[in-house]
Design a protein around this motif. Sequence first.
Motif, mmCIF file in Angstrom:
data_model
loop_
_atom_site.group_PDB
_atom_site.id
_atom_site.type_symbol
_atom_site.label_atom_id
_atom_site.label_comp_id
_atom_site.label_asym_id
_atom_site.label_seq_id
_atom_site.Cartn_x
_atom_site.Cartn_y
_atom_site.Cartn_z
ATOM 1 N N LYS A 1 0.815 -1.222 0.000
ATOM 2 C CA LYS A 1 0.000 0.000 0.000
ATOM 3 C C LYS A 1 0.845 1.268 0.000
ATOM 4 C CE LYS A 1 -4.481 -0.310 2.217
ATOM 5 N NZ LYS A 1 -5.199 -0.243 3.481
ATOM 6 N N LEU B 1 4.031 5.793 -2.568
ATOM 7 C CA LEU B 1 3.314 6.970 -2.060
ATOM 8 C C LEU B 1 4.299 8.061 -1.656
ATOM 9 C CD1 LEU B 1 0.533 5.653 0.385
ATOM 10 C CD2 LEU B 1 0.252 6.566 -1.927
ATOM 11 N N HIS C 1 -0.595 14.875 4.889
ATOM 12 C CA HIS C 1 -1.423 14.009 4.028
ATOM 13 C C HIS C 1 -0.561 13.377 2.949
ATOM 14 C CE1 HIS C 1 -1.331 17.009 0.771
ATOM 15 N NE2 HIS C 1 -1.558 17.923 1.704
ATOM 16 N N PHE C 2 -1.113 12.346 2.304
ATOM 17 C CA PHE C 2 -0.441 11.756 1.146
ATOM 18 C C PHE C 2 -0.695 12.640 -0.068
ATOM 19 C CE2 PHE C 2 -1.497 7.988 3.815
ATOM 20 C CZ PHE C 2 -0.194 7.678 4.160
ATOM 21 N N GLU C 3 0.244 12.655 -0.972
ATOM 22 C CA GLU C 3 0.097 13.451 -2.197
ATOM 23 C C GLU C 3 -1.141 12.959 -2.953
ATOM 24 O OE1 GLU C 3 3.425 14.988 -5.294
ATOM 25 O OE2 GLU C 3 3.208 12.837 -5.080
ATOM 26 N N GLY C 4 -1.993 13.910 -3.372
ATOM 27 C CA GLY C 4 -3.192 13.543 -4.128
ATOM 28 C C GLY C 4 -4.359 13.104 -3.256
ATOM 29 N N GLN C 5 -4.201 13.155 -1.927
ATOM 30 C CA GLN C 5 -5.299 12.802 -1.017
ATOM 31 C C GLN C 5 -5.521 13.935 -0.025
ATOM 32 O OE1 GLN C 5 -4.905 9.027 0.990
ATOM 33 N NE2 GLN C 5 -3.850 8.086 -0.731
ATOM 34 N N THR C 6 -6.732 14.024 0.529
ATOM 35 C CA THR C 6 -6.980 15.011 1.580
ATOM 36 C C THR C 6 -6.443 14.461 2.908
ATOM 37 O OG1 THR C 6 -9.072 14.016 2.185
ATOM 38 C CG2 THR C 6 -9.142 15.736 0.473
ATOM 39 N N ARG C 7 -6.437 15.332 3.916
ATOM 40 C CA ARG C 7 -6.048 14.907 5.273
ATOM 41 C C ARG C 7 -6.968 13.761 5.738
ATOM 42 N NH1 ARG C 7 -2.378 14.638 9.363
ATOM 43 N NH2 ARG C 7 -3.238 15.042 11.389
ATOM 44 N N GLU C 8 -8.272 13.944 5.515
ATOM 45 C CA GLU C 8 -9.230 12.928 5.982
ATOM 46 C C GLU C 8 -8.984 11.598 5.276
ATOM 47 O OE1 GLU C 8 -9.984 16.145 5.224
ATOM 48 O OE2 GLU C 8 -10.077 16.546 7.387
ATOM 49 N N GLU C 9 -8.730 11.668 3.970
ATOM 50 C CA GLU C 9 -8.480 10.419 3.224
ATOM 51 C C GLU C 9 -7.178 9.748 3.696
ATOM 52 O OE1 GLU C 9 -10.611 11.833 -0.975
ATOM 53 O OE2 GLU C 9 -8.489 12.187 -0.639
ATOM 54 N N SER C 10 -6.227 10.575 4.098
ATOM 55 C CA SER C 10 -4.905 10.041 4.456
ATOM 56 C C SER C 10 -4.860 9.453 5.867
ATOM 57 C CB SER C 10 -3.854 11.157 4.395
ATOM 58 O OG SER C 10 -3.870 11.792 3.153
#
Length: 280
Positions: A143, A147, A206-215
Motif C-alpha cells: 500500500k 506513495l 497528508h499523502f500526495e493527491g489525497q486530503t487529510r481525511e483520506e490520508s
Amino acid sequence: MALQMNPMTPDVGVEISGIQLAETDGAELEALQNAVFEHGVAVLRDQVLSPEDHIALATRWGGIDINNYFPLEDEYPEIAIVRKKADQQTNIGGAWHTDHSYDQIPAMGSILVARQLPPSGGDTLFAHMGAAYDALSPELKEKVEGLRAFHTADHVYSPDGLYAQTDMGSDLRGQEMKTGAIHPVVIRHPRTGRKLLYVNPAFTIHFEGQTREESLPLLRQLYDAATLEEHQCRVVWKAGTVAIWDNRSTWHNALNDYPGYAREMHRITLSGEALGAAKH
Ligand code: SIN
C-alpha cells in the motif's frame, strides 16, 4: 581505551564508550557516524564538551542546519536551546516526531548535550523506522510503496499554532516562517541503503493527491506500527551524556514527566542530504 559499542536493544540505540567527542576525528569519527547510521542513535557518557567543542564536532561531522524556531545561545547561534523552565508545563519535542521533515532536504540528525537535568525523569524515547518498516505486513508494504507525503511545521509554530497556545509559545522564534516538503513515504537510507518509513505524526499532513481525511486511516496504521515498544529504546540522561541521532531512521519523543524542575539541553542540528524513494 579503544572505542566500544554496546547495542541498547536489538533494533535501536548503541552506547559508545572509549571516546571523547571533543577530540573525535578521522577514522574514529567515521566509526561513530556508521554506528549512528546503523543503530539510529548513539549515547556517549562522561563527555566534556564545551559549546565550542560541540560546534567543532558538528562542523567536522559535515555541517550545521540552524533551527528556525528554538531560542539560540546568545554567543553561539549554531546551538539551539531545548529548555523547559521549572514553572513551565509544556516541553519542546514532547511527542513522537523526527526533526525538520518539513524541509525538502531534512537535517541528517542532531547532537544533543545535557546541560541541566531534573532529579529524575526527562528521558528521551527513540524508535527505529527501519525496524518499523520491516515489521509491516506485506499488504501494508504494498500500500505504501510509491506513495509520497506532504510535511509542514506551520500548524505547530505559526502564531495560532500548537505551541502558541501553550506556555512555551513566547520562547519560540520564526512564527512567520512557511514550510512545506514532499517526501517518499518509504525512503532508502542515503548511507546504509536500508528501507525506512518516513512519515511522522508531528509534521506529516497528508499523502500526495489525497486530503487529510483520506490520508488519516493509513497514516494512523503506520504510526501504530512505528511506535511498537519492541522497536524503541530509552535514553536516560545523566550529567555528561551526549546523544547523536539520525533523523532519517528514527523518531524521538522527549518525556515530560518532571513537573516543577528545569531541564536544558543544547542541540546542534546536522545538515542532511536529499532523500530518495526506496524502489523494490
Ligand atoms: C528534541 O530535539 O526533540 C528534544 C529532545 C530532548 O529534549 O530530549
